[in-house]
Motif scaffolding. Structure first.
Motif, PDB file in Angstrom:
ATOM      1  N   ARG A 168       0.834  -1.196   0.000  1.00 14.14           N
ATOM      2  CA  ARG A 168       0.000   0.000   0.000  1.00 14.14           C
ATOM      3  C   ARG A 168       0.871   1.249   0.000  1.00 14.14           C
ATOM      4  NH1 ARG A 168      -1.489   3.451   3.719  1.00 14.14           N
ATOM      5  NH2 ARG A 168      -0.523   2.280   5.391  1.00 14.14           N
ATOM      6  N   GLU A 169       1.880   1.254   0.862  1.00 16.13           N
ATOM      7  CA  GLU A 169       2.765   2.416   0.916  1.00 16.13           C
ATOM      8  C   GLU A 169       3.522   2.596  -0.397  1.00 16.13           C
ATOM      9  OE1 GLU A 169       3.630   2.149   5.703  1.00 16.13           O
ATOM     10  OE2 GLU A 169       4.728   0.904   4.288  1.00 16.13           O
ATOM     11  N   LEU A 170       3.886   1.469  -0.957  1.00 17.47           N
ATOM     12  CA  LEU A 170       4.590   1.524  -2.237  1.00 17.47           C
ATOM     13  C   LEU A 170       3.701   2.156  -3.298  1.00 17.47           C
ATOM     14  CD1 LEU A 170       7.393   0.521  -2.810  1.00 17.47           C
ATOM     15  CD2 LEU A 170       6.439  -1.563  -3.733  1.00 17.47           C
ATOM     16  N   ALA A 171       2.417   1.762  -3.258  1.00 13.51           N
ATOM     17  CA  ALA A 171       1.493   2.280  -4.266  1.00 13.51           C
ATOM     18  C   ALA A 171       1.267   3.770  -4.098  1.00 13.51           C
ATOM     19  CB  ALA A 171       0.160   1.540  -4.172  1.00 13.51           C
ATOM     20  N   ILE A 172       1.526   4.301  -2.923  1.00 17.56           N
ATOM     21  CA  ILE A 172       1.398   5.747  -2.734  1.00 17.56           C
ATOM     22  C   ILE A 172       2.680   6.447  -3.160  1.00 17.56           C
ATOM     23  CG2 ILE A 172       1.082   7.563  -1.036  1.00 17.56           C
ATOM     24  CD1 ILE A 172      -0.454   5.439   0.632  1.00 17.56           C
ATOM     25  N   ALA A 173       3.808   5.883  -2.730  1.00 17.99           N
ATOM     26  CA  ALA A 173       5.081   6.580  -2.922  1.00 17.99           C
ATOM     27  C   ALA A 173       5.528   6.547  -4.378  1.00 17.99           C
ATOM     28  CB  ALA A 173       6.143   5.952  -2.030  1.00 17.99           C
ATOM     29  N   VAL A 174       5.336   5.415  -5.022  1.00 16.72           N
ATOM     30  CA  VAL A 174       5.878   5.291  -6.382  1.00 16.72           C
ATOM     31  C   VAL A 174       5.254   6.302  -7.346  1.00 16.72           C
ATOM     32  CG1 VAL A 174       6.024   3.759  -8.365  1.00 16.72           C
ATOM     33  CG2 VAL A 174       6.683   2.940  -6.124  1.00 16.72           C
ATOM     34  N   PRO A 175       3.919   6.454  -7.367  1.00 14.39           N
ATOM     35  CA  PRO A 175       3.379   7.464  -8.298  1.00 14.39           C
ATOM     36  C   PRO A 175       3.909   8.860  -8.022  1.00 14.39           C
ATOM     37  CG  PRO A 175       1.624   6.085  -7.458  1.00 14.39           C
ATOM     38  CD  PRO A 175       2.842   5.731  -6.690  1.00 14.39           C
ATOM     39  N   LEU A 176       4.088   9.178  -6.752  1.00 13.67           N
ATOM     40  CA  LEU A 176       4.599  10.512  -6.434  1.00 13.67           C
ATOM     41  C   LEU A 176       6.000  10.699  -7.004  1.00 13.67           C
ATOM     42  CD1 LEU A 176       3.343  10.911  -2.764  1.00 13.67           C
ATOM     43  CD2 LEU A 176       2.575  12.168  -4.751  1.00 13.67           C
ATOM     44  N   LEU A 177       6.846   9.681  -6.802  1.00 10.53           N
ATOM     45  CA  LEU A 177       8.209   9.809  -7.313  1.00 10.53           C
ATOM     46  C   LEU A 177       8.203   9.821  -8.842  1.00 10.53           C
ATOM     47  CD1 LEU A 177      11.151  10.047  -6.671  1.00 10.53           C
ATOM     48  CD2 LEU A 177      11.331   7.577  -6.658  1.00 10.53           C
ATOM     49  N   VAL A 178       7.368   8.990  -9.425  1.00 12.85           N
ATOM     50  CA  VAL A 178       7.313   8.961 -10.890  1.00 12.85           C
ATOM     51  C   VAL A 178       6.895  10.334 -11.414  1.00 12.85           C
ATOM     52  CG1 VAL A 178       6.027   8.036 -12.837  1.00 12.85           C
ATOM     53  CG2 VAL A 178       6.914   6.503 -11.106  1.00 12.85           C
ATOM     54  N   LEU A 179       5.895  10.927 -10.774  1.00 13.71           N
ATOM     55  CA  LEU A 179       5.469  12.253 -11.218  1.00 13.71           C
ATOM     56  C   LEU A 179       6.591  13.269 -11.032  1.00 13.71           C
ATOM     57  CD1 LEU A 179       1.800  12.692 -10.099  1.00 13.71           C
ATOM     58  CD2 LEU A 179       2.713  12.584 -12.391  1.00 13.71           C
ATOM     59  N   ALA A 180       7.315  13.140  -9.921  1.00  9.30           N
ATOM     60  CA  ALA A 180       8.416  14.067  -9.690  1.00  9.30           C
ATOM     61  C   ALA A 180       9.415  13.975 -10.836  1.00  9.30           C
ATOM     62  CB  ALA A 180       9.089  13.766  -8.356  1.00  9.30           C
ATOM     63  N   VAL A 181       9.692  12.757 -11.288  1.00  6.68           N
ATOM     64  CA  VAL A 181      10.646  12.592 -12.382  1.00  6.68           C
ATOM     65  C   VAL A 181      10.053  13.120 -13.690  1.00  6.68           C
ATOM     66  CG1 VAL A 181      11.941  10.928 -13.733  1.00  6.68           C
ATOM     67  CG2 VAL A 181      11.741  10.632 -11.279  1.00  6.68           C
ATOM     68  N   VAL A 182       8.796  12.772 -13.930  1.00  2.00           N
ATOM     69  CA  VAL A 182       8.176  13.187 -15.201  1.00  2.00           C
ATOM     70  C   VAL A 182       8.125  14.710 -15.294  1.00  2.00           C
ATOM     71  CG1 VAL A 182       6.018  13.225 -16.481  1.00  2.00           C
ATOM     72  CG2 VAL A 182       6.845  11.094 -15.531  1.00  2.00           C
ATOM     73  N   PHE A 183       7.695  15.358 -14.222  1.00  2.00           N
ATOM     74  CA  PHE A 183       7.647  16.815 -14.248  1.00  2.00           C
ATOM     75  C   PHE A 183       9.040  17.404 -14.381  1.00  2.00           C
ATOM     76  CE2 PHE A 183       3.439  17.099 -11.685  1.00  2.00           C
ATOM     77  CZ  PHE A 183       2.784  16.608 -12.791  1.00  2.00           C
ATOM     78  N   GLY A 184      10.018  16.692 -13.856  1.00  2.00           N
ATOM     79  CA  GLY A 184      11.378  17.205 -13.912  1.00  2.00           C
ATOM     80  C   GLY A 184      11.972  17.133 -15.299  1.00  2.00           C
ATOM     81  N   VAL A 185      11.689  16.070 -16.032  1.00  2.00           N
ATOM     82  CA  VAL A 185      12.308  15.955 -17.350  1.00  2.00           C
ATOM     83  C   VAL A 185      11.382  16.422 -18.461  1.00  2.00           C
ATOM     84  CG1 VAL A 185      13.860  14.116 -16.690  1.00  2.00           C
ATOM     85  CG2 VAL A 185      11.645  13.543 -17.615  1.00  2.00           C
ATOM     86  N   TYR A 186      10.095  16.518 -18.162  1.00  3.55           N
ATOM     87  CA  TYR A 186       9.167  16.946 -19.207  1.00  3.55           C
ATOM     88  C   TYR A 186       8.238  18.008 -18.634  1.00  3.55           C
ATOM     89  CZ  TYR A 186       5.653  16.602 -22.904  1.00  3.55           C
ATOM     90  OH  TYR A 186       4.773  16.889 -23.911  1.00  3.55           O
ATOM     91  N   PRO A 187       8.790  19.161 -18.290  1.00  2.00           N
ATOM     92  CA  PRO A 187       7.959  20.194 -17.651  1.00  2.00           C
ATOM     93  C   PRO A 187       6.824  20.671 -18.540  1.00  2.00           C
ATOM     94  CG  PRO A 187      10.100  21.072 -18.254  1.00  2.00           C
ATOM     95  CD  PRO A 187      10.173  19.603 -18.463  1.00  2.00           C
ATOM     96  N   ASN A 188       6.981  20.491 -19.841  1.00  2.00           N
ATOM     97  CA  ASN A 188       5.926  20.966 -20.729  1.00  2.00           C
ATOM     98  C   ASN A 188       4.593  20.289 -20.485  1.00  2.00           C
ATOM     99  OD1 ASN A 188       6.677  23.112 -22.310  1.00  2.00           O
ATOM    100  ND2 ASN A 188       8.003  21.830 -23.553  1.00  2.00           N
ATOM    101  N   CYS A 189       4.623  19.112 -19.875  1.00  2.00           N
ATOM    102  CA  CYS A 189       3.354  18.431 -19.645  1.00  2.00           C
ATOM    103  C   CYS A 189       2.496  19.234 -18.676  1.00  2.00           C
ATOM    104  CB  CYS A 189       3.566  17.010 -19.154  1.00  2.00           C
ATOM    105  SG  CYS A 189       4.288  16.897 -17.541  1.00  2.00           S
ATOM    106  N   VAL A 190       3.117  20.052 -17.854  1.00  2.00           N
ATOM    107  CA  VAL A 190       2.329  20.954 -17.014  1.00  2.00           C
ATOM    108  C   VAL A 190       2.242  22.327 -17.668  1.00  2.00           C
ATOM    109  CG1 VAL A 190       2.136  21.985 -14.746  1.00  2.00           C
ATOM    110  CG2 VAL A 190       3.114  19.731 -14.987  1.00  2.00           C
ATOM    111  N   LEU A 191       3.378  22.762 -18.177  1.00  2.00           N
ATOM    112  CA  LEU A 191       3.436  24.125 -18.705  1.00  2.00           C
ATOM    113  C   LEU A 191       2.479  24.323 -19.871  1.00  2.00           C
ATOM    114  CD1 LEU A 191       7.251  24.858 -18.578  1.00  2.00           C
ATOM    115  CD2 LEU A 191       5.467  26.003 -17.295  1.00  2.00           C
ATOM    116  N   ARG A 192       2.275  23.291 -20.672  1.00  2.00           N
ATOM    117  CA  ARG A 192       1.425  23.494 -21.850  1.00  2.00           C
ATOM    118  C   ARG A 192       0.005  23.852 -21.448  1.00  2.00           C
ATOM    119  NH1 ARG A 192      -0.920  18.033 -23.463  1.00  2.00           N
ATOM    120  NH2 ARG A 192      -1.429  18.996 -25.437  1.00  2.00           N
TER     121      ARG A 192
END
Lengths: 819, 119, 585
Positions: free
Chosen positions: C522-546
């Motif tokens: 359960r904890e893994l299922a919470i933490a992993v998406p957060l970290l994945v999003l942190a990475v995605v936003f970090g390398v592909y900021p346009n996904c938010v900026l657009r």
């Protein structure tokens, strides 16, 4: 093959392959771990194979880019015949580039050919730049991931990937302890036992892959933002690798120190970047075309325009920016209308930008005053020291100075030179007394980086970058050799070694080659020598050239010469103490053995390079100097004068090869190095002087050096402690001050409301109501007295009442009728 | 000159004024009886006196013989007197019952002992 | 009444949690786990609804490249005061709505360890979600205020009932602090309301503010109200935020320019009051001391919500309300705003360095990171003397917006990571950890990743926002730029030191060492998406900026166009000349 197309492709692939390896190892090892499978894969060497395979692939791609693409399309020209030849060659490049086209919207910026002699300065080197990925755009401002490829980039790619793969191979042997459960001898648990933990073999290679990716990213970066991104990434890799033994407190502390000290440098770098960004509006090195086909000038061509003969001049936007920030700094010059070199408009901003960027390099390359982290970084495993903390990452600072060279004004160069000079001297002196074999090498690294900075600061761009390349080879060799020794005797301390030459000959003699290379051994005034001979002599020649032009700064001329003597002394002190003489610790000596082939192989290969990387390939004019000469930054081939310091002269590098500088410099370099070597031999090989007695007779000096000039303690007192105290104050301020105000306000409110309650509610409102109630009550009590319950009395009352009523009515009636 | 209002009663023929005077005397006697008697029955008697004093007035004012002017109450006076008699009878019955009860509780009919109504 | 009508879709999005709360309240006896599951399902549904905005063809669409308000609808609510049920969505609110809807899912998933009064907890949690979504969507000032308060109460109870040992203190502190902010805001709202006059806007502006449907309707409306020139006193007051923005930004109108107090105009005071109200929520120094206490006492999921979403409301208010409605005051107070931002950054970083309590440390890091947001919004760098250029301001404002999203991810992650070990060992003393890496390797890896996102490591989400903000500051003030750049050192200091004390080292030094079991699924299922999003936003900021950039850019451009006017006004008022001001800056 079209280099504009293939170079980004090849180098981009070489750059990304380690990232792929990182991800593969991560997925392959971390996912099973998440799923709860813990032990099965630890003994597997697969991770190491993946990482090594990827970096070898990078080597292949880099070398193919160099020999298959770059050199065929950009033939080398002998550097000694510069002048017209250079001009012509650049003109040819210009035509070649003009025809180039690329799917990456590549722009091979190159000036039109100029008639020789019309311009004295050199035009931009041949480069290919473009953009791969756009992070974000704001109007005209743009942050992106791109590439800037010139001869230096290609050369650095070859060097980095080659050394990285040597280190990968070496580490496969060196780290084999991590394949099984590992007992850490340096960590004692609270119950007195040694820490025993599962091995982390794959993780080490995972970090190495990430590091290789990041380092190559710094090298290929096409703009300052990307440099900063990868700059931080190599920093974090360095953090992970220094702190690889996470259980050791010293290791994690050293890792923190490294990262934080680097951040101090990055702070300056950010300021420099802000200055550039706000005034030029771009971070891109090379020129590019936007989607409308307009040319977008990069940083270099904005600051060194073709119209201005490629001399450094602040762009108009920069002058504007400085006027905006500090209107008075340009006040007099704007009105004076004086000659250009006395016009300070924009110069201060240029100085801030240059010094700021250089601050980042100071941090990364461990220059004074931020050199303190590098020796501590030796807590990491030795292959890491060889790769990250000597050959590549710490050299990234020097590389960046070289890359950013067109932006540095003569004043900034002077700062760089002085920082380099101070660093090389301080570090060299500390290395004299250190006994930890890796720390000696670490200080030697710092010192050599100082040499490079000095060379760059004096105007010797090729000399500095050349030393960067040669140093990378011999220093990684030296570190790997020291690792081999440590592997054999399980100690870092040179006082535990001695006489190991017989036990481990390959290590001993490859290391000897490295030592000779670093002291710059060669036949003076000839072209025969170890690699360091060429690069170090070039630096000293430039120093002589600079010294003769700037008598004020004569110290910059002699410091490298003195440094050469100290270098020779401490390097051979190290070699003699380790390999020569009698064993000091017989037990360790008995158990020592030569390292396995997987470790000695890279040693031999690196030794070959350490000896021969400065040579010209027979039958061709292929050598590093000529290659670097192709990448010479725009407009650095002319003697330049300072603006803010008008009497500062940065001499043309090619002049330093004139005999009037070459001969005295060569003799001085040889003489000092030989004297240092001789002194080391006298003390440590022939034992004519007892080192302990010397230590006694120079006790204060020894203490001073032994304690590393007290830098750690100084910083602790001046920066770390005050910061912690200040932070404590701030935290207390929250609790004691702000919260006290709050609590005080709350108490005040409560008190106030109590007063209001007492004064108003209880006294006035309640009082009034209660008074009424009490009055009614008392009246009732009084009335009660006539309620005697006696019938006869009641009757009396009735009668009396009736009579009274009668009387009253009668009177009232009488009164009414009367009126 | 000061003139006693009742002085010439004796000289005049019997009229309303005489009846009213007798009624007033009866009323005062009744009141005095109520106020002075400690015996509950005495008080009852006083009440009867008061009531009958009042009745006398009604009858006097209602009698066309006594009052020859058009202002007489007519039959109303007699009727009210009858009501008063009925009420007096009822009142006497109730009061006697109370007195009996009181006597049962206290063994006396002295009204001064009955001071529970004291406030 | 289909989902493709904005009024249905957006209302459903906002009120679905409240409805679910009502249903939960009426449910007869249900087990705790079932309650939690239902709540989780509702949060997931809301998240899917918010994602549905992005997907074309399902319900209403959110167009990525459009800067204006989309999917607006308004229904009269209290017509006598002109109060409307008015909602719409644009690039500024959209990312925050999605962030809110998203973060509620992991936060609810992190609520499993809560066993006390589960029903009440779930109901309050859902009400909280409604309040938060409403704040981001409401465009009527009154409605906005109502949602703002609606969100406050559940939070009070969630901290005060399910919190740690000093929960009452923390809850009351939180409540009072926020209430003070609300009151200041209310004063400002009323000031603006009573000085607004819809008649002053021209027909196009009325249409743009969604007061009327079309220009024809505007003409009809105009004929139905008293004429402006004939009866200037019969003002048509409005709570419509867009209309107020139009009034504030129209250079020809001076509705808010009358002097209010101490020689300052109405909009100056309104800006100040609103700003202080919002900055209490952000929170910035010196209004931040509720945050550490609230965080320390709040249960883990509530900390996640608090740091991840509630703090963003302050930033949202600044960019949605303060600047567009009171641009002139924003220009005058730009330095003050920036100074508040920078001092929070520095102060928070220093204070974080001194903390012994893990959660307090993370709370102070929030103060520091949210300082970037205030700073980014405050950078009025269009002020560039001769040739102004709004690009740097755009960068700062976008960076601040991005930083809000990034901080939403990273701080929620950090608080969750603290919660994971708190659940196991029941203490948070930084000096009594160590060696967690050996005992909980996966957890430690994820935690270090999240912490590095907070540190602003390139490739992770924190970097983009910080760099964009810091780089844009120079153009406004060199001194503040230098100070804000220096914060990177302190940030590295406290994060790395914390990592060293908690995760690295040879052995665990605190109590309950046996309880340090590896991370659960359960904890893994919470933490992993957060970290994945942190990475995605970090390398592909346009996904938010657009999504956010067109709206932010448009607003910045509108305000930047006004800048010459303000400069002119300033130099009129201060005839000494620009030099002194420049020097002063």
């Amino acid at each position: 093959m079209d280099p504009a197309h293939y170079l980004p492709l090849l180098l981009g692939a070489a750059w990304l392959v380690p990232l792929v390896s990182f991800v593969i190892i991560w997925v392959g090892y971390s996912l099973p771990q998440m799923a709860g499978k813990r032990a099965s894969y630890r003994t597997s060497k697969l991770g190491a194979y993946v990482a090594t395979g990827s970096i070898v692939l990078s080597v292949v791609l880099s070398f193919f880019a160099m020999f298959g693409v770059w050199l065929p399309s950009n033939p080398l020209v002998d550097a000694t015949h510069h002048g017209e030849v250079l001009e012509e060659q650049h003109a040819e490049d210009g035509h070649a580039a003009a025809q180039a086209s690329s799917p990456f919207k590549m722009v091979a910026a190159e000036s039109e050919s100029h008639a020789a002699g019309e311009h004295a300065n050199n035009p931009p080197p041949k480069y290919y730049s473009g953009e791969w990925y756009n992070l974000c755009t704001f109007g005209k401002l743009k942050l992106s991931i791109g590439y800037y490829i010139d001869a230096l980039t290609v050369g650095m790619f070859c060097m980095v990937s080659l050394i990285a793969s040597c280190v990968h191979f070496y580490a496969m042997g060196y780290m084999h302890d991590e394949l099984h459960d590992f007992t850490d001898p340096e960590v004692t648990l609270s119950n007195g036992e040694q820490l025993k933990r599962p091995g982390r073999y794959h993780r080490f290679f995972q970090y190495l892959s990430l590091f290789s990716f990041s380092m190559l990213g710094v090298v290929i970066a096409g703009n300052m933002a990307m440099v900063f991104v990868f700059w931080e990434l190599v920093g974090i890799c360095s953090y992970f690798l220094i702190g690889f033994y996470i259980e050791r407190h010293s290791a994690s502390t050293a890792a923190n120190k490294a990262f934080i000290v680097n951040r101090v440098g990055d702070f300056g770098m950010l300021i420099g970047m802000m200055a550039l960004w706000s005034s030029l509006g771009t971070f891109t090195f090379g020129d590019a075309t936007d989607e409308h086909g307009n040319e977008v000038k990069g940083v270099f061509s904005q600051l060194r325009t073709e119209q201005n003969d490629y001399q450094l001049a602040p762009a108009d936007s920069m002058v504007e920016e400085q006027t905006r920030i500090a209107p008075h700094s340009v006040g007099e010059s704007a009105s004076a209308d004086g000659p250009a070199e006395y016009n300070t408009a924009g110069q201060w901003l240029l100085l801030i930008a240059g010094v700021g960027i250089f601050c980042g390099c100071v941090g990364k390359s461990a220059q004074f005053p931020l050199h303190v982290w590098l020796p501590d970084a030796m807590e990491g495993p030795t292959p890491v020291s060889a790769l990250v903390h000597s050959a590549t990452m710490v050299a990234a600072g020097v590389y960046l100075v070289g890359r950013f060279y067109p932006v540095f004004s003569p004043e900034v160069l002077l700062v760089i030179a002085y920082i380099g000079c101070i660093t090389l001297f301080i570090a060299a002196t500390i290395a004299i007394t250190a006994v930890d074999i890796k720390r000696v090498l670490a200080y030697s690294t710092v010192s050599q980086l100082g040499y490079m900075m000095l060379a760059l600061g004096l105007g010797g761009w090729v000399a500095g970058m050349f030393h960067l390349i040669t140093h990378a080879f011999f220093k990684s060799l030296l570190f790997l050799c020291s690792g081999s020794v440590i592997h054999a005797v399980h100690s870092n301390d040179m006082t535990d070694m001695g006489g190991l030459r017989k036990k481990m000959p390959i290590t001993a003699y490859t290391m000897l080659a490295g030592c000779l290379a670093i002291i710059g051994a060669g036949i003076p005034l000839s072209t025969i020598g170890f690699s360091g001979y060429y690069s170090k002599d070039a630096i000293i020649e430039q120093a002589f050239s600079f010294g003769s032009a700037n008598p004020k700064h004569i110290i910059l001329q002699w410091a490298p010469v003195v440094g050469a003597a100290i270098t020779a002394f401490y390097m051979f002190r190290l070699w003699y103490m380790t390999f020569a003489g009698k064993p000091r610790d017989q037990h360790r000596y008995d158990h020592a053995h030569e390292s396995p082939r997987v470790m000695t192989g890279p040693l031999v290969l690196l030794a070959v390079f350490a000896i021969g990387v400065g040579w010209t390939l027979p039958g061709t004019n292929l050598n590093v100097t000529n290659l670097l000469e192709q990448a010479r930054p725009v407009g650095t081939l002319e003697t330049t004068h300072g603006t803010l310091l008008p009497d500062l002269v940065v001499p043309n590098e090619h002049e330093s090869h004139l005999d009037k500088f070459r001969v005295p410099a060569g003799i001085a370099a040889f003489g000092t190095a030989a004297s240092g070597l001789l002194l080391a031999t006298i003390i440590y090989l022939w034992n004519l002087l007892n080192p302990d007695e010397l230590k006694q007779s120079f006790r204060p000096l020894h203490n001073w050096l032994w304690n590393k000039w007290w830098f750690d303690e100084l910083y602790d007192y001046v920066f770390v402690k005050p910061t912690l105290v200040l932070s404590g104050w701030m935290a207390k301020c929250d609790l004691k001050f702000i919260d006290s105000i709050l609590h005080g306000a709350a108490a005040l409110c409560r008190g106030g409301s109590q007063v209001v309650d007492k004064l108003f509610d209880q006294t006035m409102v309640d009082g009034t109501v209660n008074t009424f109630a009490r009055g009614t009550w008392d009246f009732g009590l009084w009335l009660r007295k006539i309620q005697t319950g006696r019938l006869r009395q009641y009757v009396l009352f009735i009668v009396v009442g009736t009579v009274l009523l009668f009387v009253a009515i009668t009177f009232v009636q009488g009164y009414l009728t009367a009126s | 000159m000061f003139e006693l209002p009742l002085a010439n009663l004796l000289t005049e023929p019997v009229g309303v004024a005489h009846y009213v005077t007798v009624g007033a005397i009866m009323f005062v006697c009744g009141v005095l009886c109520m106020a002075t008697k400690r015996n509950a029955l005495g008080i009852l008697m006083g009440i009867e006196l008061v009531l009958n004093g009042a009745n006398l007035n009604f009858i006097a004012f209602g009698s066309p013989y006594l009052r020859s002017d058009a202002n007489s109450l007519g039959l109303d006076g007699q009727l009210i007197a009858l009501f008063v008699i009925v009420l007096a009878a009822a009142e006497a019955a109730v009061a006697l019952a109370i007195a009996l009860n009181f006597y049962n509780n206290y063994g006396t009919i002295d009204v001064d002992r009955a001071d529970q109504l004291q406030g | 009444m289909t989902l493709s009508e904005p009024v249905v879709y957006l209302s459903l999005l906002v009120f679905l949690p409240a409805l679910a709360a009502l249903v939960l309240a009426l449910l007869p006896k249900v087990t705790d786990d079932a309650l939690k599951l239902i709540t989780l399902a509702v949060t997931i549904m809301v998240f899917l609804l918010s994602l549905g905005l992005m997907r074309q063809g399902v319900g209403i669409d959110f167009q990525a490249g459009v800067a204006e308000m989309q999917n607006a609808f308004s229904v009269d609510w209290i017509p006598s005061f002109g109060i409307q049920y008015f909602m719409a969505i644009d690039g500024i609110s959209f990312p925050l709505v999605v962030l809110t809807a998203f973060l509620c899912v992991p936060a609810m998933a992190a609520s499993w360890p809560i066993n006390k009064h589960v029903k009440a907890y779930c109901i309050l949690f859902l009400l909280l979600e409604t309040g938060m979504l409403g704040v981001f969507l409401a465009l009527d000032f009154f409605l906005f205020y109502v949602f703002w308060e609606v969100m406050l109460l559940p939070m009070y109870f969630l901290i005060g009932v399910w919190g740690g040992p000093r929960r009452e203190y923390a809850a009351i502190k939180f409540f009072l602090y926020t209430l003070v902010g609300s009151v200041l805001m209310l004063i400002a709202i009323l000031m603006l309301y009573f000085n607004s006059d819809l008649r002053a806007l021209d027909n196009d502006q009325l249409v743009a503010a969604h007061v009327v449907e079309s220009v024809e309707a505007a003409r009809d409306w105009r004929s139905s109200v008293p004429d402006l020139s004939a009866e200037p006193d019969r003002m048509q007051n409005t709570f419509n935020i867009l209309a107020l923005q139009q009034m504030g930004q129209d250079p020809d109108l001076d509705l808010f320019d009358d002097e209010a107090l101490f020689g300052k105009s109405i909009q100056w005071w309104a800006f100040l009051l609103l700003f202080v109200g919002f900055v209490i929520k952000v929170p910035s120094v010196p209004f931040h001391t509720w945050l550490p206490d609230a965080h320390v006492e709040a249960p883990t999921p509530i900390s996640m919500i608090l740091a991840g979403i509630l703090l963003k409301m302050g930033g949202y208010g600044i960019i949605r309300i303060c600047y567009p409605i009171c641009p002139g005051a924003g220009y005058d107070l730009a330095y003050f705003v920036c100074f508040v931002g920078v001092s929070s950054m520095v102060y928070g970083a220093f204070a974080a360095l001194a903390q012994k309590d893990f959660k307090r440390m993370v709370a102070y890091s929030s103060v520091s990171h949210m300082g970037y947001v205030v700073l980014g919004f405050g950078v009025w760098s269009a002020v560039a003397g001769t040739s102004y250029n709004a690009d740097y301001w755009k960068m700062g404002a976008n960076g601040a917006m991005f930083q809000m999203i990034a901080h939403g991810i990273s701080s929620a992650g950090m608080f969750f990571m603290v919660g994971v070990i708190y659940d196991r060992v029941h203490h948070r003393d930084l000096d009594k950890f160590g060696g967690l890496f050996a005992k909980m390797p996966v957890y430690s890896g994820l935690a270090i990743g999240i912490f590095f996102a907070g540190l602003g490591l390139p490739g992770l989400c924190g970097f983009i926002g910080e760099v964009l903000v810091v780089l844009s500051v120079w153009k406004y003030s060199v001194v503040l730029a230098v100070i804000s750049a220096a914060v990177v050192i302190l940030t590295a200091g406290y994060i790395l030191w914390t990592i060293q004390r908690v995760y690295l080292g040879a052995e665990y030094k605190g109590p309950h060492g046996d309880a340090l079991t590896p991370i659960s699924m359960r904890e893994l299922a919470i933490a992993v998406p957060l970290l994945v999003l942190a990475v995605v936003f970090g390398v592909y900021p346009n996904c938010v900026l657009r999504y956010m950039q067109p709206s932010v850019d448009r607003q910045v451009e509108q305000l930047a166009e006004l800048t010459p006017l303000f400069e002119q006004r300033e130099s009129d008022a201060n005839p000494l000349g620009d030099d002194e001001q420049m020097a002063a800056r």
